[in-house]
Design a protein around this motif. Sequence first.
Motif, short mmCIF file in Angstrom:
data_model
loop_
_atom_site.label_atom_id
_atom_site.label_comp_id
_atom_site.label_asym_id
_atom_site.label_seq_id
_atom_site.Cartn_x
_atom_site.Cartn_y
_atom_site.Cartn_z
N THR A 1 0.99 -1.30 0.35
CA THR A 1 -0.40 -0.21 0.07
C THR A 1 0.04 1.37 0.19
O THR A 1 0.22 1.88 -0.90
CB THR A 1 -1.23 -0.05 1.10
N ALA A 2 1.88 1.16 0.69
CA ALA A 2 2.96 2.42 1.06
C ALA A 2 3.19 2.96 -0.51
O ALA A 2 3.47 3.93 -1.28
CB ALA A 2 3.91 2.07 2.34
N ALA A 3 3.51 1.61 -1.16
CA ALA A 3 4.33 1.84 -2.78
C ALA A 3 3.92 2.34 -4.18
O ALA A 3 4.12 3.22 -4.57
CB ALA A 3 5.17 1.00 -2.92
N LEU A 4 2.33 1.68 -3.50
CA LEU A 4 1.38 2.13 -4.50
C LEU A 4 0.69 3.42 -4.30
O LEU A 4 0.53 4.52 -5.17
CB LEU A 4 -0.29 0.78 -4.20
N LYS A 5 1.01 3.63 -2.94
CA LYS A 5 0.11 5.86 -2.94
C LYS A 5 1.63 6.31 -3.39
O LYS A 5 1.11 7.46 -3.62
CB LYS A 5 0.09 4.86 -1.20
N ALA A 6 2.94 5.88 -3.30
CA ALA A 6 3.81 7.30 -3.32
C ALA A 6 4.00 7.01 -4.01
O ALA A 6 3.69 8.65 -4.81
CB ALA A 6 5.09 5.73 -2.92
#
Length: 502
Positions: free
Chosen positions: A382-387
């Motif tokens: 989720t962190a990578a997709l959000k970024a």
Amino acid sequence: SARCLPLLFSPVLRLLNTAAEIAAGLLYMASKVYDVTEFLDEHPGGSKIILKYAGRDATEAYEPIHPPDAITTNLPLHKHLGPIDVATVAKVVKEVTEEEKKIQLAVAARPPLENVLNLHEFEIIAKAVIPEKAWAYYSSASDDEITIRENRAAYQRVWFRPRILRDVTTVDWSTTILGQKSSLPVYISATALGKLGHPEGEITLTRAAAKNGVIQMIATLASCSFDDIINAQSNNQTFFVQLYVNRDRQITKKYVQHAEKRGVKGLFITVDAPQLGRREKDMRMKQVDDSAGAEVQKGQKVQKDQGVARAISSFIDPSLSWKDIPWFRSITKMPIILKGISTAEDAILAYEAGVQGIVLSNHGGRQLDTARSGIEILVEVTAALKARGYWPDPKFEIFVDGGVRRASDVLKALCLGAKAVGVGRAFLYSFCAYGEAGVERAIQIFRDEFEMNMRLLGARTVDDLVPEMVDASALNQHIVPVPTDHLFDQTYQPMQITKLKL
Ligand code: 173
């Protein structure tokens, strides 16, 4: 109706085969004769069982435990010898085995269903009432089985940050999954070979799911045929389908398009199994079964290291790659979900490939051992997709599976961004233990746990489940001590070392 027989002394066979070949194993099934001589040592269930039925009607023994197309996908066409008049074939006199007697006693000794209070308990009851071989296949995981245990442990490294004074008189844990209504933020994940553990197989899941508004994912290698499951549909229930991609893409295309035509609402392509993991409990069981050895096979070079799953998985295409995704998009309008993503890198590729979702999964610990748990992967994904500004995106849903036994596990995954969670073994064990009623009980237990946990967490609906409700800071630290998981530790079976002949 189907009749299946391995053959010893049929007139048809005597014309076609030498005595030695016949002794080695000719199977009669569905009024047809099959030469399984060369298949003997590949047989997931061992050669002994085939030899027992060689030359006789094997239909009754065969049908419950094999996927409907097991013969056509595993046995070359020239080994399909042709039709036979069943009346000319000897019947096997069925004697009750020691194991069957033990199972009958265990079935009678099961606690009343209402005494089952949690999903762990289905596992211990299932172990007692299913054949050893089924238990070995279902419970096994790959290599040292570290990942399967980690799947439980990881949830215990996540702690709640509950909110208070939020009027939780009514709480609602229903949701939508890929646009489909679901009474739980849980779907029944695909598990293979259900009839190994219960005579009715996966259809028990179908019936219980229909009554309770739960979505079932149908496995490519279910024991019940795809159409038998769909034909049991009621209450307009929703199905997803799990796909193993065949080396022969025409077979896959046909399967996918048939699923779509029959109303399936999501295509979950398994992407973590180009080869099946080594599951030693499963392999060990076959050693035990074959310990007497097949006389006819002595001196022959045969592959001995196949368990139940591996031996029927040779059709799976290891060449599957990102390049294939546009082809899948071209053959179906169903949402496409990649099942078995383990890193942020691949989650990004999946999003960019335009699929509708991903399942963060290690295949129940059955593939790459020491692969991380889905709940841990979820945080980095989720962190990578959000970024990248890819997520949240209502057109891209993230699922997690592996090790889920409690509604609290599910709630942690939802807080961290999962749309829903897949539960495979726990539902499988619930029907092995009690059939359809067991599955209904498992769903009821989830409901009770959701109600209590959502109240205590201060979440009235699934939309209230946010990352701030959990402390996941220890999730990727694999050396953190976790509390003892007493129920899991009691149900988990340690692995065994091969026996010395002393
Ligand atoms: O995990 C499994 O056992 C599995 O996915 C499988 C794969 C091929 C055949 C049977 C089961």
